[in-house]
Design a protein around this motif. Structure first.
Motif: not given
Length: 476
Positions: A53, A77, A81, A115-116, A120, A125, A401, A403, A452-453, A476
């Motif tokens: 990352w 993380r 993803e 964001n990454a 998070f 958000s 973005d 990703f 967003d992420y 998450t």
């Protein structure tokens, strides 16, 4: 072999394990006590994190989890993803509806996007939406709650966010621009353009946040943010609306264009001159050549100081053409002047002059275009790299973005695609999964999408006139 390795000193084992990938390191940790101790070394997991990352923010993890923080960060993380890429219903994300508006939603912005590089797992958000019902509303996406709503005013037409000052700015049908405090929804300031049908754009000039307002009478107003104090007003297109405003990555240039006249060329301003030049005098600018009139879409390339791509009408094929310019200051006889240099230009033969096109850019050499129900990826040389048809009806919004790429369509679906890189084939897009927005009997399709992420939010046009926000949050 395992016995010999288990007899090695810890620092030697760590050195050997530094060549392993994440999966191999996890397997090694279950072999024996010595291997487990070596495989759990924070330095190894920090190395793996930064290789994948580049930047990681684990400040909270360091205090909460101690020496296992880098591994925990990586596992969490990487799982997030994976879920964002797989998009499996019921396991990878949750979908909730955000209701409250009594009119059409005209814009959605992230006020506190994740964001990454954010922590998070501990943040929410926050989005804001503006509607023809005369209100701007703030929502916590993860908690699925409305945080505040502004008093009712005239129909809202546009909305932008000033992330630096935690504020949102709206403009209504009477031309009144207002700034709202992001945490409370309190009105901070207002400014009247004196004309309806205005376009907002948030950017910065000399590292200071500003709001540029394109009006229907052809003027471009520059306002400080969030105080909305007028810095300058200049006529750009006499009697024609300024409805395209963009800022270059180096913050030195502001592009303006009108979609209402084929006789007026896009104009690029040297941004410091917008407020340093007295009213009545022309700020430093350059008009793109008359050949490239009637622009329908434009974007600055994010990894280049000031390179802009424009989709415009073609006098050769009577269809669409894409042209790319570098904007810079050039030495003239007595002083430097703004100049535009044509870099590339090519025909978009498949699309007619009336086709609505959405345009985005990735890095300095890849363009993404949506037209009808097709999504196309071009190189700057005009090579068509990919063309995908995932939707059955026209694409209405496009967000992307480094990703992901997310498209919204009238078919009441969001399509999620991810970027991939192959050493031989180069950069490509892979279509992943579809997010559905509800029932066609109640809705007319998606109109906006932003993300967003950890979340994706789309605006759904309702049959009864009360638009709804669909929020997809990845676990998450």
């Amino acid at each position: 072999m395992d016995t010999l390795l288990s007899d090695l000193p810890l620092d030697c084992l760590i050195s050997v394990f530094s060549y392993l990938h994440d999966e191999d390191l996890i397997i090694a940790s279950h072999v024996c006590k010595a291997w487990h101790e070596a495989a759990e070394t924070p330095w190894l997991w920090r190395k793996i994190c930064l290789q994948r990352w580049g930047f990681c923010n684990i400040a909270n993890f360091l205090s909460e989890i101690g020496k296992q923080s880098w591994k925990s960060y990586y596992m969490r993380r990487a799982l997030l993803e994976l879920r964002m890429k797989a998009g499996r219903t019921g396991g990878d994300y949750t979908c909730q509806s955000l209701r409250g508006h009594d009119g059409k939603i005209v814009g959605v912005v992230y006020l506190a996007g994740i964001n990454a590089t954010s922590e998070f797992w501990d943040q929410s958000s926050i989005i804001c939406s503006a509607s023809t019902d005369g209100t701007v509303r703030a929502w916590d996406v993860q908690k699925v709650t409305q945080l505040w709503s502004s008093p009712v005013q005239s129909q809202l037409c546009d909305i932008v966010a000033d992330l630096q000052n935690n504020a949102v700015i709206t403009v209504d049908s009477t031309g009144t621009v207002k700034a709202w405090e992001g945490s409370t929804g309190q009105e901070v300031a207002s400014f009247s353009t004196g004309s309806p049908k205005n376009t907002l754009y948030a950017c910065s000039i000399d590292d200071k946040p500003v709001i540029t307002v394109g009006s229907s009478n052809g003027s471009l107003h520059t306002l400080s943010s969030p105080s909305l104090s007028k810095l300058s007003s200049h006529v750009v297109f006499d009697s024609f609306r300024v409805n395209v405003i963009l800022s270059s990555p180096d913050k030195k240039w502001i592009l303006t264009a009108t979609k209402d006249s084929s006789d007026l060329c896009p104009k690029v301003f040297f941004s410091p001159s917008l407020y340093s030049c007295p009213e009545g005098e022309a700020p430093g600018s350059v008009s793109l050549p008359e050949l490239f009139s009637e622009s329908s879409a434009a974007v600055f390339l994010p990894s280049h100081p000031a390179r802009v791509a424009l989709v415009h009408s073609s006098h050769v094929s009577r269809g669409k053409r894409l042209s790319i310019f570098d904007i810079s200051m050039k030495k003239a006889r007595y002083e430097e002047e703004p100049a535009a240099q044509l870099v590339e230009s090519f025909e978009l033969e498949q699309w007619s002059a009336h086709t609505r096109i959405l345009l985005q850019a990735r890095d300095c050499d890849t363009l993404v275009m949506a037209a009808g129900n097709q999504l196309s990826v071009y190189s700057l040389k005009g090579v068509l790299l990919h063309r995908m048809v995932d939707h059955t009806q026209p694409i209405t919004s496009l967000s992307m973005d480094m990703f992901r790429v997310v498209t919204a369509s009238r078919d009441l679906s969001l399509r999620v695609l991810t970027w991939s890189y192959d050493s031989q084939k180069g950069l490509s897009l892979e279509s992943q999964y579809t997010l559905l927005g509800g029932s066609h009997t109640m809705s007319r399709g998606f109109t906006f999408v932003a993300f967003d992420y950890i979340s994706i939010v789309g605006s759904v046009e309702a049959v009864n006139g009360k638009d709804v926000l669909k929020a997809f949050t990845f676990n998450t």
